[in-house]
Each structure stands twice: as C-alpha cells, then as structure tokens.
Design an enzyme around this catalytic site. Sequence first.
Site, PDB file in Angstrom:
ATOM      1  N   VAL A 296       0.812  -1.222   0.000  1.00  0.00           N
ATOM      2  CA  VAL A 296       0.000   0.000   0.000  1.00  0.00           C
ATOM      3  C   VAL A 296       0.847   1.273   0.000  1.00  0.00           C
ATOM      4  CG1 VAL A 296      -2.021  -1.090   1.044  1.00  0.00           C
ATOM      5  CG2 VAL A 296      -0.289  -0.022   2.520  1.00  0.00           C
TER       6      VAL A 296
ATOM      7  N   TYR B  88       3.479   6.077  15.008  1.00  0.00           N
ATOM      8  CA  TYR B  88       2.195   5.403  14.800  1.00  0.00           C
ATOM      9  C   TYR B  88       1.058   6.324  15.245  1.00  0.00           C
ATOM     10  CZ  TYR B  88      -1.575   2.000  15.478  1.00  0.00           C
ATOM     11  OH  TYR B  88      -2.782   1.331  15.436  1.00  0.00           O
TER      12      TYR B  88
END
Length: 191
Positions: free
Chosen positions: A76, A168
């Site tokens: 991705v 993250y």
Amino acid sequence: MNQNWIHANMEHYFQLAGKTAIVTGAGNGIGRGIAQKLAGLGANVVACDIEAESVRNTADEITLAGGVCLGLYCDVRKYEDIQKVVDTAVQKFGTVDILVNDAAGCGGGVTVDTINEQEWMRLIELNLNSVFRFTMTVLPIMRAKKQGKIVNISSGAGITGDFSDPHYAAAKGGLKMLTQNICAEFGGSNI
C-alpha cells in the site's frame, strides 16, 4: 432481539449483494475479519495485503464458504500496486463501491527523542500516506457515480498518543483528520 434473526437480516439491511469492496490489510487480523464479513453480506471482495500467501488464504476461505473474493498482493506504500488492485476490481466487477483502509503497522519501543527519520517515515507512509493514495485512486470512480463508502481504520493512539510509538500515533491522528476532511468535502456526493 434474537442474534440469529439480526445476522440473517443483515444482508438485506446493508444491501451489499452486487457491491464491490476493496479491503487492505486483509491477510490477517481485523482486515481478514472485515473481508469475511463483507463477503458474508454478499459483497464481491478484493482482499489485498503485502503478505501474499496470507491474503490468498483469506480469499480461499471466503470462496470455500460460498463468498466471492480475489486475494491480491499489494504494498500500500506503492501507487502502482494500488492502481493495479483498483484496476483489477473494476475489470472483474465493474466498479468499486466500498474501500476499507485497514493496512497498518507499528514500530514500538521508540520515543520522540530516539526515533530516526527513516523509521518515522516508514510508519507515516504505511499508516497515513497509503490511505491518502488508495482514497485518491478510488475517489474518481465514486464521484462519477455519486456514491461510495470509504472506511479508514484508526486507533485510540491517534487521540491519546503512544509513548513507545509516537510515529504510529501521529499517523493515526493524521488519519482521523484526513477522514474528517474527506467527509466534509465529499459527503455531499454521497461518499
């Protein structure tokens, strides 16, 4: 209310028969479960993941259970892989009705003062930029028909932060804002 009745009536309620859904990160975990549920509700599923064998297993399980699913390799972080998945979905099923951006990864064990730029960018690419790229690739299809669903899977870390995974948390926080902007911009087009 009886759980069996609810499940038996979900397909009618959600009306997914004939709809086409792309699910990223569908090789395992949440993505796999989402792909299975969408197929169980009648959708044609294009499951994709960087773990080629895992996503093939997901597709095989769905097909054996009577659903329709293609399992495709996709990194991705690469536009050309994303374009190939979307092109395959359109060639096989005619359109894309649903996009579920679930592919994700974390780093763990680093703090803001110890992280290097390469590791920072790795998770921004995987958790945020990939969602932007996939969304931009399917949006013209959805805008042309004035209909579509885009589901972005985020995390509580995007709201509260994460001491051992700041990149993250930053990516997931950015994903929350990206999602809100997509809703504001394209909600009027039934997306």
